[in-house]
Design an enzyme around this catalytic site. Structure first.
Site, mmCIF file in Angstrom:
data_model
loop_
_atom_site.group_PDB
_atom_site.id
_atom_site.type_symbol
_atom_site.label_atom_id
_atom_site.label_comp_id
_atom_site.label_asym_id
_atom_site.label_seq_id
_atom_site.Cartn_x
_atom_site.Cartn_y
_atom_site.Cartn_z
ATOM 1 N N LYS A 193 0.312 -1.377 0.023
ATOM 2 C CA LYS A 193 -0.402 -0.197 -0.262
ATOM 3 C C LYS A 193 0.696 1.218 -0.016
ATOM 4 C CE LYS A 193 -4.005 1.859 2.351
ATOM 5 N NZ LYS A 193 -4.647 1.265 3.616
ATOM 6 N N GLU A 234 -19.549 -5.994 9.178
ATOM 7 C CA GLU A 234 -20.703 -5.219 10.183
ATOM 8 C C GLU A 234 -21.955 -5.797 11.307
ATOM 9 O OE1 GLU A 234 -19.026 -2.553 7.165
ATOM 10 O OE2 GLU A 234 -19.939 -4.737 7.302
ATOM 11 N N ARG A 262 -25.767 -2.401 6.038
ATOM 12 C CA ARG A 262 -25.757 -3.883 5.643
ATOM 13 C C ARG A 262 -26.093 -4.773 7.367
ATOM 14 N NH1 ARG A 262 -19.690 -4.663 3.437
ATOM 15 N NH2 ARG A 262 -20.433 -5.792 2.372
#
Length: 609
Positions: free
Chosen positions: A252, A336, A364
């Site tokens: 990253k 979640e 969600r």
């Protein structure tokens, strides 16, 4: 060697030599650092997928071959290679280039996803569709970050993908060990173990692991910054003609030293930088900062408080709590649904969990809020950051659904603070509730000045009281400022407006019903979708209690607002003081065109003129 703005599509890449491809990768990195640090956007994830994206577009024939990205914030390089480099000066601005895949922009954008863990299910469906239609010359490729593999939906999809061993589908795991923060859990440990194994080459599968145990072919780990190795592995995967995982190791922030060395993920997404240095000024704290500081204080006072995050510790303001109370902080990954039901278990065990999420991501886990928390009357506090219009991240990130969805949940209480003081107060009130779930919601951005109440009535703060009771203007959360401005405009034209803030908007406070009966009209203003929100609940409550006042609701248009600044989204739905004042003046005039005895008649013209 074409310049970036000369690339019209992936076909332009296939004639490049190895040296030219290497030069192209360097050119893209320089372009991303220059453009994204100026406009703001997801810099770190895209610097990490430069070579991977080039290799994908050299091996596969997009858009006939379908390349799906999970999550969509890593598609900047994909956009450059599909002819959209010229649009990066307008990235994430209204009318400009979206920061996520956008079907309206390009045929190469298959899905518009920014919620993690979804692409594998899309890919499974596409592969099945092509099989049924007898289309054997099209590939389906899903690129998924290792962080997104912590989501349960991804494993539901893998379970189905692996079952059809004859159906070609390529799953590219972009493994950089991070989502917003370091990836957590057993899967992260497993991938870390695979990283130490031998690399793939053009003819050999990699070490056996979890993927092969599921029945998937496995290639890797592959150096995600070696284009030749990537193209070899992807070509091999394409030819296998079955479900295969290509495990790519990327870094990253690759190629931008500040991002490479960034342990706090400040370069995951960067803010827009002004073209010229502005005079130094003291910035006000963000809503997230105010929440985070108050929760850390509460944690010191309340040993039963625990905090839960779904892979977003710092973005949701939990860093201070985690530093002071690490044993009471739980990062469950991008999951979640699990976060919510795990919180219910913590509550049943005698603790009070605080689940901090972006408002859009609570969607969600609605079933878990309803059945696993509320049905059990579990004392769980949900703190929803980025509620209302968030703007630049586009339609999937606007938190405009929570007030509508949560109205359906029995026993749940919702607070919408208008300023920093009421946020701190609401959080303390929420965690004091021990027999029901609670929600505290607030927007993205800086907190404004505190807005003191003049008085209170039945749980409602009165911010302005009218001499003549024409309109009761109900401000939801940060819409208080807009409502006060609206009242000033209407007062200048002879209308009396009382402005109130319920603070707790679910259930409807008794004070609103009492005040509603005193006014000719009740108007609600919320930064939530109009359908089923606070306005609808207030209208129903007034009707149930026999109030005769006309009710007008203002909210975000029930649509998917395009990306742009928060103010643009609100203005596009008429949530400005001028629009609200003009609308109310017209409707009041329609209710009573005759001048009212004892009160000044409205002045000619409308407040907005």
């Amino acid at each position: 060697m074409p310049q970036l703005d000369e690339i019209t599509g992936p076909a332009d890449l296939r004639a490049l030599s190895g040296a030219e491809v290497t030069e192209l990768a360097a050119m893209i990195r320089r372009f991303l650092v220059e453009k994204v640090t100026r406009t703001g956007g997801h810099l770190g994830p895209n610097l990490g997928v430069v070579e991977l994206t080039i290799a994908l577009h050299r091996v596969f024939d997009s858009p006939r071959d379908r390349i799906l990205w999970d999550t969509g914030h890593q598609t900047y390089v994909h956009k450059i290679l599909t002819g959209r480099a010229a649009g990066f000066d307008t990235l994430r601005r209204r009318g400009g280039l979206s920061g996520y895949p956008c079907r309206a922009e390009s045929a190469h954008d298959v899905i518009e996803n920014s919620h993690a863990s979804t692409a594998l299910s899309y890919a499974d469906g596409l592969a099945k569709a092509y099989e049924i239609q007898g289309s054997t010359d099209r590939s389906v490729v899903a690129v998924i970050g290792d962080g997104a593999l912590t989501g349960g939906m991804a494993w539901e999809a893998l379970n189905n993908i692996a079952a059809a061993k004859h159906r070609p589908l390529v799953v590219v795991v972009n493994d950089n060990g991070r989502s917003y923060a370091p990836t957590v859990g057993g899967l992260a440990d497993h991938l870390a173990a695979l990283r130490t194994g031998p690399r793939a080459d053009a003819g050999h599968l990699g070490p056996r692991g979890l993927f092969e145990e599921l029945g998937l072919a496995y290639l890797g780990p592959v150096d995600g910054h070696d284009i030749e190795a990537l193209e070899s592995a992807l070509t091999r995967a394409k030819r296998l003609g079955r479900p295969v995982v290509v495990h790519c190791l990327t870094e990253k922030g690759r190629g931008h030293r500040p991002a490479e060395q960034d342990e706090a993920d400040r370069f995951h997404a960067v803010r827009a930088q002004p073209a010229a240095a502005a005079p130094a000024r003291r910035e006000r704290p963000s809503w997230t900062d105010v929440f985070g500081a108050e929760l850390a204080e509460l944690g010191a006072e309340r040993p039963d408080l625990v905090a839960i995050t779904a892979a977003m510790l710092a973005p949701t303001g939990l860093s201070r709590f985690a530093e002071r109370h690490p044993e009471r902080t739980f990062d469950v990954g991008i999951a979640e649904q699990h976060a919510v039901t795990s919180a219910a278990g913590l509550a049943l065990g005698g603790l009070h969990p605080v689940v901090a999420l972006y408002a859009t991501f609570l969607n969600r886990a609605f079933d878990q809020v309803l059945m696993d928390v509320a049905l059990h009357r579990a004392p769980v506090t949900f703190v929803l950051d980025r509620a209302g219009a968030t703007g630049d991240d586009g339609p999937s990130h606007n938190g405009m659904w929570d007030l509508s969805l949560l109205q359906l949940v029995p026993g749940l209480r919702v607070a919408a603070p208008r300023d920093g003081a009421t946020l701190r107060r609401a959080l303390r009130e929420a965690v004091a509730v021990d027999d029901a779930p609670t929600v505290v919601r607030f927007p993205k951005g800086s907190v404004g000045e505190d807005i003191p109440a003049l008085d209170s009535c039945g749980g409602v703060d009165i911010l302005r009281r009218a001499e003549h009771p024409d309109v009761l203007l109900v401000a939801v959360g940060t819409m208080a400022t807009t409502c006060l401005e609206t009242a000033d405009l209407l007062a200048g034209h002879g209308f009396g407006v009382t402005v109130v803030d319920p603070r707790w908007v679910k259930p409807v406070p008794s004070g609103l019903l009492e005040l509603g009966r005193e006014h000719r009209m009740v108007a609600t203003v919320e930064d939530n979708g109009r359908v089923g929100g606070v306005g609808a609940a207030v209208a129903q409550a007034l009707c149930d209690h026999g109030a005769t006042a006309a009710v007008r609701t203002f909210g975000i248009a029930q649509d998917f607002p395009d990306h742009g600044a928060r103010g643009d989204v609100l203005a596009g739905s008429g949530l400005t003081s001028r629009h609200i004042a003009r609308t109310l003046a017209e409707e009041l005039a329609a209710l009573d065109a005759v001048p009212r005895q004892g009160r000044p008649a409205p002045a000619a013209g409308h407040p907005a003129h």
